[in-house]
Design a protein around this motif. Structure first.
Motif, PDB file in Angstrom:
ATOM      1  N   THR A   1       0.838  -1.204   0.000  1.00  0.00           N
ATOM      2  CA  THR A   1       0.000   0.000   0.000  1.00  0.00           C
ATOM      3  C   THR A   1       0.872   1.253   0.000  1.00  0.00           C
ATOM      4  O   THR A   1       2.007   1.230   0.485  1.00  0.00           O
ATOM      5  CB  THR A   1      -0.930   0.065   1.225  1.00  0.00           C
ATOM      6  N   ILE A   2       0.311   2.322  -0.523  1.00  0.00           N
ATOM      7  CA  ILE A   2       0.966   3.620  -0.475  1.00  0.00           C
ATOM      8  C   ILE A   2      -0.124   4.688  -0.484  1.00  0.00           C
ATOM      9  O   ILE A   2      -1.142   4.548  -1.177  1.00  0.00           O
ATOM     10  CB  ILE A   2       1.933   3.802  -1.665  1.00  0.00           C
ATOM     11  N   GLN A   3       0.035   5.708   0.322  1.00  0.00           N
ATOM     12  CA  GLN A   3      -0.971   6.765   0.442  1.00  0.00           C
ATOM     13  C   GLN A   3      -2.338   6.169   0.778  1.00  0.00           C
ATOM     14  O   GLN A   3      -3.375   6.598   0.259  1.00  0.00           O
ATOM     15  CB  GLN A   3      -1.038   7.592  -0.844  1.00  0.00           C
ATOM     16  N   ASP A   4      -2.314   5.144   1.625  1.00  0.00           N
ATOM     17  CA  ASP A   4      -3.525   4.463   2.094  1.00  0.00           C
ATOM     18  C   ASP A   4      -4.298   3.764   0.971  1.00  0.00           C
ATOM     19  O   ASP A   4      -5.490   3.469   1.113  1.00  0.00           O
ATOM     20  CB  ASP A   4      -4.464   5.443   2.804  1.00  0.00           C
ATOM     21  N   SER A   5      -3.623   3.495  -0.147  1.00  0.00           N
ATOM     22  CA  SER A   5      -4.258   2.798  -1.267  1.00  0.00           C
ATOM     23  C   SER A   5      -3.429   1.580  -1.655  1.00  0.00           C
ATOM     24  O   SER A   5      -2.195   1.602  -1.527  1.00  0.00           O
ATOM     25  CB  SER A   5      -4.386   3.718  -2.485  1.00  0.00           C
ATOM     26  N   PRO A   6      -4.069   0.497  -2.138  1.00  0.00           N
ATOM     27  CA  PRO A   6      -3.310  -0.650  -2.627  1.00  0.00           C
ATOM     28  C   PRO A   6      -2.385  -0.215  -3.764  1.00  0.00           C
ATOM     29  O   PRO A   6      -2.813   0.512  -4.673  1.00  0.00           O
ATOM     30  CB  PRO A   6      -4.396  -1.606  -3.133  1.00  0.00           C
TER      31      PRO A   6
END
Length: 213
Positions: free
Chosen positions: A60-65
Motif C-alpha cells: 500500500t501507499i498513500q492508504d491505497s493498494p
C-alpha cells in the motif's frame, strides 16, 4: 548489489512512503546470502549480483493498494520514465493491474529476459527456468523496470517483452516491456504465441532458509 537495489529508503525518498518498525523488521534480513549472490547465474552465465535487481515490494501507499493502476499515477505521460500512452489503458479493469500488489518482502528479479527464451511458448519458457526460478508477476517486472531506471538510468528490455505469471481478463498471458523513451508497454498474448519479441521474465524464489548478507 550496487545500484541494482531498491530498498525501503528508496520508497521513502522517491514516493514518500512510510514504514512501521514492524514492517522494517520484516525486511531487515535479505533472503539470498553472499554465496548465492556471488555465484554464476544459471540463466545468463554472469554473476548473480550483476544481472539481478533486488527490490522490496510494497502493498500500500498513500492508504491505497499499490497496484499497477496506482503506480501509473506516479509516472504521468509528460514525464520520463513513463507508461506508454494510448488513451485509457486497456488493462485498467483487469485484476492483475487493479487488484494484485506485491507482498512486503524482498524480490530478486533477473534484469533482462532469459537469454534465448524468445520464439517459445509459455510452457517451453517455463521449462527453461531452473527450479529456483519462476515467471515474475507483471507488477514485479514493472516495479523492477521503473526502479532500475530510477537508480541507473538504463531502460531494460527496450526491444523485448517479458512473459509474466498473470492472465488478462480475456485469459491471455500478460507481457510487459519494450521499455524506452516512448514508454513502458503492458500487453497480452496467447500462451501459444512464440513471437521473436516475447521472452521469459525470471524471478528467483525465496530460499526456505534465510540469512543475512
Amino acid at each position: 548489489m550496487g545500484k541494482n537495489y531498491f530498498g525501503p529508503e528508496d520508497w521513502v525518498k522517491l514516493y514518500g512512503a512510510s514504514f512501521t518498525k514492524k514492517q522494517l523488521r520484516e525486511v531487515s534480513h535479505f533472503p539470498w546470502n553472499e554465496e548465492i549472490l556471488m555465484s554464476t547465474c544459471p540463466l545468463c552465465g554472469k554473476i548473480v549480483r550483476d544481472c539481478h535487481f533486488a527490490h522490496v515490494g510494497l502493498e500500500t501507499i498513500q492508504d491505497s493498494p499499490l497496484t499497477i493502476v496506482k503506480f501509473r499515477e506516479f509516472y504521468p505521460e509528460t514525464g520520463r520514465p513513463k507508461f506508454y500512452a494510448y488513451g485509457t489503458a486497456w488493462y485498467n479493469n483487469n485484476d492483475f493491474a487493479k487488484v494484485i500488489t506485491l507482498k512486503l518482502r524482498w524480490y530478486l528479479t533477473h534484469l533482462e529476459i532469459v537469454p534465448e527464451s524468445e520464439s517459445k511458448t509459455t510452457q517451453e519458457q517455463q521449462a527453461m527456468l531452473p527450479a529456483e526460478y519462476e515467471l515474475p508477476l507483471a507488477i514485479e517486472e514493472t516495479f523492477k523496470s521503473f526502479h532500475c531506471f530510477r537508480k541507473t538510468g538504463n531502460y531494460l528490455n527496450p526491444k523485448r517483452y517479458a512473459r509474466c505469471q498473470d492472465l488478462s481478463s480475456g485469459g491471455y498471458r500478460v507481457y510487459v516491456g519494450s521499455f524506452n523513451s516512448d514508454g513502458f508497454i503492458v500487453f497480452n498474448f496467447s500462451d501459444d504465441d512464440s513471437g521473436g519479441i516475447l521472452g521469459a521474465g525470471a524471478s528467483r524464489k525465496v530460499p526456505t532458509q534465510t540469512s543475512k548478507t
